[in-house]
Write an enzyme that holds these catalytic residues in place. Structure first.
Site, PDB file in Angstrom:
ATOM      1  N   CYS A 100       0.832  -1.207   0.000  1.00 47.66           N
ATOM      2  CA  CYS A 100       0.000   0.000   0.000  1.00 47.66           C
ATOM      3  C   CYS A 100       0.871   1.263   0.000  1.00 47.66           C
ATOM      4  CB  CYS A 100      -0.973  -0.038   1.178  1.00 47.66           C
ATOM      5  SG  CYS A 100      -2.363   1.121   1.008  1.00 47.66           S
ATOM      6  N   HIS A 149      -3.510  -5.299   0.553  1.00 48.57           N
ATOM      7  CA  HIS A 149      -2.967  -5.797   1.817  1.00 48.57           C
ATOM      8  C   HIS A 149      -3.016  -7.330   1.864  1.00 48.57           C
ATOM      9  CE1 HIS A 149      -2.581  -1.936   3.976  1.00 48.57           C
ATOM     10  NE2 HIS A 149      -3.558  -1.559   3.171  1.00 48.57           N
ATOM     11  N   GLU A 156      -1.701  -9.212   4.018  1.00 45.95           N
ATOM     12  CA  GLU A 156      -1.702  -9.681   5.399  1.00 45.95           C
ATOM     13  C   GLU A 156      -3.102  -9.817   5.978  1.00 45.95           C
ATOM     14  OE1 GLU A 156      -1.399  -5.144   5.747  1.00 45.95           O
ATOM     15  OE2 GLU A 156      -0.864  -6.722   4.327  1.00 45.95           O
ATOM     16  N   SER A 201       2.050 -14.040  32.789  1.00 45.59           N
ATOM     17  CA  SER A 201       2.950 -14.222  33.930  1.00 45.59           C
ATOM     18  C   SER A 201       3.226 -15.697  34.192  1.00 45.59           C
ATOM     19  CB  SER A 201       2.374 -13.554  35.189  1.00 45.59           C
ATOM     20  OG  SER A 201       1.178 -14.184  35.611  1.00 45.59           O
ATOM     21  N   THR A 202       2.238 -16.565  33.951  1.00 45.39           N
ATOM     22  CA  THR A 202       2.437 -18.001  34.171  1.00 45.39           C
ATOM     23  C   THR A 202       3.436 -18.573  33.175  1.00 45.39           C
ATOM     24  OG1 THR A 202       0.178 -18.230  35.030  1.00 45.39           O
ATOM     25  CG2 THR A 202       1.296 -20.242  34.334  1.00 45.39           C
TER      26      THR A 202
END
Length: 513
Positions: free
Chosen positions: A80, A174, A176, A233-234
């Site tokens: 683009c 585009h 994507e 976080s885990t």
């Protein structure tokens, strides 16, 4: 590891480009449009992609790539605005189009013998996604047209003849975006066939690299991690634990603003993961400090400061802090758009490293959310943990609108438990990105058991999204919503009315506060 650089000109789809590349098994990074050739050489990519953008290459506010990138000898694909930047650099003309193209469009590939393009190999004439108001009106010398659309005769261009060795390609559409039906195949043609990249990016290779890096950085030092029971976080904690074992100390802070019985559930599901976790029961402290506070911004700041105080009490000899920073957070700090307007303060432990002289370990900073889950699966973390819905750092304090007290928190916990329970039993939980309840700061008149009531109003919120950046409200079945509403009103004392939020993001945010 072979990689691709995406230079960001401000497109809403830039992150999507990077994600599509990674889906092909190739590592990608996003850098600002102004990145210099010297910096690009340091990254040592095998190809460059120029993203779309909201400006015009001929305007006063035009943002253009460093001209030196076209002399690096790397294959370049412009998408683009990226196509228009290429045409502009090589002497072509770009003008405002009298007929803009937004949405689906049909493209026709030039398949004549002298125009056969490696980029469009195996690519049928099909629908693609357009989003542009400008178009190339004069082809730069040394380039040729390889595809056209109803409104753009130069919908795809590429270097050829004396410039063929440059391997520079441009697309007005585009690839994507999912609406470009064969877009991923086209990206594969560019990266695999033209740039000659061998896919070597995977969850396993990422884990192996991170384990080696974490061991080298941490050495024999102890490391601390604030763990919430959420996905990020885990996964971060388990990954660091794989690298340094018992050198990692995790702290789970119960602030009294969690889901119903959340602390017990989190401690239970963390047990099999082999983590050393300390539970800090700070419910009274948080709720006392929040008493009488109605402003959402003040609530967030109080919770952030209180969290730091509690966390500090558990820091002893640790030299490193683990944070679950993800790649979108990193991208935002280097984006062409610059610092975004602060819509809400982020609750995290960002104040800790400088204050406590802790060095950061951010093992997930190269990953998107879906990649975090893939890494979690590779690490053996249970699917129930990995597919949990996002939960705000300040917890229910930003879902109890207005002032927070234990009674209102309990009402919300009980109602939300019913909502989530019904979503799971109906097979709808994994079909939505996030679902939760909000206790509103208003009351309404009702009739229960022939008596007039004046009680709380609850809002249900469920959204569909891929990354949380944009979201649409989930079109849950009416009979399902009726069942949830009926259960909540009958089983949760203090609620006599239930509403369903049908706002999308934007203009609304996912959370109410």
């Amino acid at each position: 590891m072979q990689s691709v650089l995406v230079l960001d000109f401000g497109s809403q789809y830039t992150q999507l480009i990077a994600r599509r590349i990674r889906e092909l098994g190739i590592y990608s990074e996003i850098l600002p449009y102004s990145t210099t050739p010297e910096t690009i050489r340091e990254h040592n990519p095998r190809a460059i992609i120029l993203s779309g953008g909201p400006t015009s290459v001929y305007g006063d506010s035009a943002i253009l790539p460093h001209p030196g990138i076209f002399s690096l000898g790397l294959p370049i694909l412009g998408i683009c605005y990226g196509l228009q930047a290429i045409a502009n650099h090589f002497g072509g003309a770009v003008e405002s189009s009298s007929k803009q193209e937004f949405g689906r469009a049909k493209i026709l590939v030039d398949r004549s013998a002298d125009h056969e393009s490696l980029l469009f190999e195996g690519f049928p004439d099909s629908d693609v996604w357009m989003s542009h108001g400008d178009k190339v009106t004069r082809m730069p010398e040394g380039f040729r047209v390889t595809a056209s659309s109803g409104n753009s005769e130069m919908c795809a261009i590429e270097s050829y003849g004396s410039k063929a060795a440059l391997k520079i390609y441009g697309l007005q559409f585009h690839p994507e975006v999912q609406h470009s039906l064969y877009g991923k195949q086209l990206l594969g043609n560019f990266l695999l066939n033209i740039a000659g990249i061998t896919p070597d990016w995977s969850s396993k290779s990422f884990i192996d690299h991170q384990i080696e890096d974490i061991r080298e950085r941490a050495g024999n030092n102890t490391v601390i991690c604030g763990i919430s029971g959420g996905v990020d976080s885990t996964v971060a904690a388990v990954l660091v634990s794989k690298a340094i074992g018992k050198q990692l100390h995790c702290v789970f802070v119960d602030n009294g603003l969690l889901r119903k019985n959340e602390a017990e559930k989190v401690m239970q599901f963390l047990k099999p993961l082999g983590l050393k976790v300390t539970l800090a029961d700070s419910r009274d402290l948080f709720l006392t400090r929040l008493k009488g506070v109605a402003s959402p911004e003040k609530k967030r700041k109080i919770i952030g400061r209180t969290f730091i105080r509690v966390f500090e009490e558990h820091i002893h000899e640790e030299k490193f802090l683990v944070q679950g920073t993800l790649y979108p957070d990193v991208i935002e700090s280097v984006s062409v758009k610059g610092p975004s307007e602060t819509i809400k303060s982020h609750h995290n432990v960002g104040g800790l490293p400088k204050r406590m002289k802790l060095k950061l370990i951010e093992p997930l900073r190269e990953l998107f959310k879906d990649e975090v889950r893939a890494v979690g699966r590779e690490l053996g973390i249970a699917e129930d943990i990995l597919m949990r819905h996002p939960f705000p750092g300040p917890g229910l304090a930003v879902r109890v609108l207005g002032s927070v007290n234990p009674e209102r928190v309990e009402i919300l916990q009980n109602a939300d438990e019913i909502f989530i329970e019904e979503l799971k039993s109906s097979g709808l939980y994994q079909q939505v990105w996030q679902a939760f309840s909000v206790l509103l700061p208003v009351q309404s008149v009702g009739v229960m058991g022939d008596k007039r009531t004046y009680e709380n109003v609850l809002a249900l919120r469920a959204v569909e999204s891929t990354d949380g950046m944009t979201a649409d409200w989930a079109h849950l079945p009416h009979d399902f919503l009726a069942k949830v509403s009926n259960r909540i009103i009958n089983e949760v004392r203090g609620i006599n009315r239930v509403a369903y939020d049908i706002s999308s993001k934007p203009p609304a945010t996912i959370e109410w506060e």
